[in-house]
Scaffold this motif. Structure first.
Motif, PDB file in Angstrom:
ATOM      1  N   LEU A   1       0.829  -1.204   0.000  1.00  0.00           N
ATOM      2  CA  LEU A   1       0.000   0.000   0.000  1.00  0.00           C
ATOM      3  C   LEU A   1       0.866   1.258   0.000  1.00  0.00           C
ATOM      4  CD1 LEU A   1      -2.734   1.448   0.248  1.00  0.00           C
ATOM      5  CD2 LEU A   1      -2.497   1.219   2.736  1.00  0.00           C
ATOM      6  N   LEU A   2       1.889   1.293   0.832  1.00  0.00           N
ATOM      7  CA  LEU A   2       2.738   2.483   0.905  1.00  0.00           C
ATOM      8  C   LEU A   2       3.506   2.711  -0.396  1.00  0.00           C
ATOM      9  CD1 LEU A   2       3.996   2.175   4.584  1.00  0.00           C
ATOM     10  CD2 LEU A   2       2.296   3.778   3.659  1.00  0.00           C
ATOM     11  N   ILE A   3       4.024   1.652  -0.986  1.00  0.00           N
ATOM     12  CA  ILE A   3       4.730   1.793  -2.265  1.00  0.00           C
ATOM     13  C   ILE A   3       3.747   2.260  -3.355  1.00  0.00           C
ATOM     14  CG2 ILE A   3       5.987   0.550  -4.082  1.00  0.00           C
ATOM     15  CD1 ILE A   3       7.671   1.029  -1.541  1.00  0.00           C
ATOM     16  N   ALA A   4       2.535   1.712  -3.340  1.00  0.00           N
ATOM     17  CA  ALA A   4       1.528   2.118  -4.330  1.00  0.00           C
ATOM     18  C   ALA A   4       1.168   3.597  -4.157  1.00  0.00           C
ATOM     19  CB  ALA A   4       0.275   1.247  -4.208  1.00  0.00           C
ATOM     20  N   LEU A   5       1.061   4.057  -2.922  1.00  0.00           N
ATOM     21  CA  LEU A   5       0.740   5.466  -2.684  1.00  0.00           C
ATOM     22  C   LEU A   5       1.889   6.374  -3.116  1.00  0.00           C
ATOM     23  CD1 LEU A   5      -1.145   5.223   0.719  1.00  0.00           C
ATOM     24  CD2 LEU A   5      -2.112   5.728  -1.538  1.00  0.00           C
ATOM     25  N   MET A   6       3.114   5.904  -2.993  1.00  0.00           N
ATOM     26  CA  MET A   6       4.259   6.672  -3.504  1.00  0.00           C
ATOM     27  C   MET A   6       4.156   6.797  -5.024  1.00  0.00           C
ATOM     28  SD  MET A   6       7.416   5.216  -1.262  1.00  0.00           S
ATOM     29  CE  MET A   6       6.978   4.518   0.328  1.00  0.00           C
ATOM     30  N   GLY A   7       3.781   5.702  -5.662  1.00  0.00           N
ATOM     31  CA  GLY A   7       3.577   5.738  -7.111  1.00  0.00           C
ATOM     32  C   GLY A   7       2.442   6.677  -7.488  1.00  0.00           C
ATOM     33  N   LEU A   8       1.394   6.702  -6.676  1.00  0.00           N
ATOM     34  CA  LEU A   8       0.260   7.586  -6.947  1.00  0.00           C
ATOM     35  C   LEU A   8       0.688   9.049  -6.919  1.00  0.00           C
ATOM     36  CD1 LEU A   8      -2.803   7.976  -7.358  1.00  0.00           C
ATOM     37  CD2 LEU A   8      -2.999   8.028  -4.863  1.00  0.00           C
ATOM     38  N   VAL A   9       1.569   9.417  -5.995  1.00  0.00           N
ATOM     39  CA  VAL A   9       2.059  10.798  -5.943  1.00  0.00           C
ATOM     40  C   VAL A   9       2.757  11.144  -7.255  1.00  0.00           C
ATOM     41  CG1 VAL A   9       3.763  12.326  -4.838  1.00  0.00           C
ATOM     42  CG2 VAL A   9       2.231  10.935  -3.430  1.00  0.00           C
ATOM     43  N   LEU A  10       3.619  10.243  -7.733  1.00  0.00           N
ATOM     44  CA  LEU A  10       4.334  10.509  -8.982  1.00  0.00           C
ATOM     45  C   LEU A  10       3.385  10.562 -10.172  1.00  0.00           C
ATOM     46  CD1 LEU A  10       7.536   8.324  -8.431  1.00  0.00           C
ATOM     47  CD2 LEU A  10       7.233  10.787  -8.058  1.00  0.00           C
ATOM     48  N   VAL A  11       2.402   9.686 -10.203  1.00  0.00           N
ATOM     49  CA  VAL A  11       1.410   9.696 -11.282  1.00  0.00           C
ATOM     50  C   VAL A  11       0.644  11.018 -11.265  1.00  0.00           C
ATOM     51  CG1 VAL A  11      -0.776   8.672 -12.065  1.00  0.00           C
ATOM     52  CG2 VAL A  11       1.152   7.201 -11.475  1.00  0.00           C
ATOM     53  N   ALA A  12       0.212  11.446 -10.084  1.00  0.00           N
ATOM     54  CA  ALA A  12      -0.531  12.706  -9.988  1.00  0.00           C
ATOM     55  C   ALA A  12       0.329  13.874 -10.469  1.00  0.00           C
ATOM     56  CB  ALA A  12      -0.997  12.933  -8.548  1.00  0.00           C
ATOM     57  N   GLU A  13       1.600  13.885 -10.103  1.00  0.00           N
ATOM     58  CA  GLU A  13       2.485  14.979 -10.525  1.00  0.00           C
ATOM     59  C   GLU A  13       2.709  14.958 -12.029  1.00  0.00           C
ATOM     60  OE1 GLU A  13       4.101  18.329 -10.552  1.00  0.00           O
ATOM     61  OE2 GLU A  13       3.662  17.557  -8.546  1.00  0.00           O
ATOM     62  N   LEU A  14       2.896  13.785 -12.601  1.00  0.00           N
ATOM     63  CA  LEU A  14       3.079  13.693 -14.049  1.00  0.00           C
ATOM     64  C   LEU A  14       1.829  14.166 -14.793  1.00  0.00           C
ATOM     65  CD1 LEU A  14       4.971  10.290 -14.196  1.00  0.00           C
ATOM     66  CD2 LEU A  14       5.903  12.519 -14.881  1.00  0.00           C
ATOM     67  N   LEU A  15       0.664  13.757 -14.326  1.00  0.00           N
ATOM     68  CA  LEU A  15      -0.583  14.206 -14.962  1.00  0.00           C
ATOM     69  C   LEU A  15      -0.767  15.714 -14.780  1.00  0.00           C
ATOM     70  CD1 LEU A  15      -2.973  11.275 -13.988  1.00  0.00           C
ATOM     71  CD2 LEU A  15      -2.055  11.802 -16.258  1.00  0.00           C
TER      72      LEU A  15
END
Length: 128
Positions: free
Chosen positions: A59-73
């Motif tokens: 979950l924590l690794i996925a949420l880290m990925g979500l931050v990067l995805v949100a920033e890229l978008l």
């Protein structure tokens, strides 16, 4: 006639090249992306090192990925808005503000989850 496998492989290679260009562009042009990537590069190894339950780690690794995805978008959205509306316009500002808010929400969710799931373990290890 090319086989569908060859076409699919070529498409995957092209998609990977476009993704690499996107990462390079974000790294070069977006300070927020660089900061968030550094945060992930610091937190991810610590998260993997901690003896957390596997689901918490995932979950924590996925949420880290979500931050990067949100920033890229958000970065992509800002680029499109800047191209389409170089002048200040309320709708352009709204679009950019909403993208920024999405990144903020992702960061808050990550911070809350990390503090709730990994924080007590880190505090316990520091006290020992």
């Amino acid at each position: 006639m090319k086989s569908t496998t060859a076409l699919s492989l070529g498409r995957i290679v092209k998609a990977a090249q476009y993704s690499e260009q996107g990462f390079r562009s974000a790294w070069r042009d977006e300070a927020a992306f660089r900061q968030e990537l550094v945060l992930v590069l610091l937190l991810a190894p610590l998260t993997l090192w901690l003896p957390l339950p596997r689901i918490d780690t995932v979950l924590l690794i996925a949420l880290m990925g979500l931050v990067l995805v949100a920033e890229l978008l958000n970065s992509g959205l800002e680029a499109i808005v800047d191209m389409a509306s170089p002048d200040i316009h309320p709708l352009a500002a709204k679009a950019k503000d909403c993208g920024s808010a999405a990144v903020f929400v992702a960061l808050v969710v990550l911070a809350g989850a990390w503090l709730a799931l990994a924080g007590p373990m880190v505090v316990g290890m520091l006290r020992a």
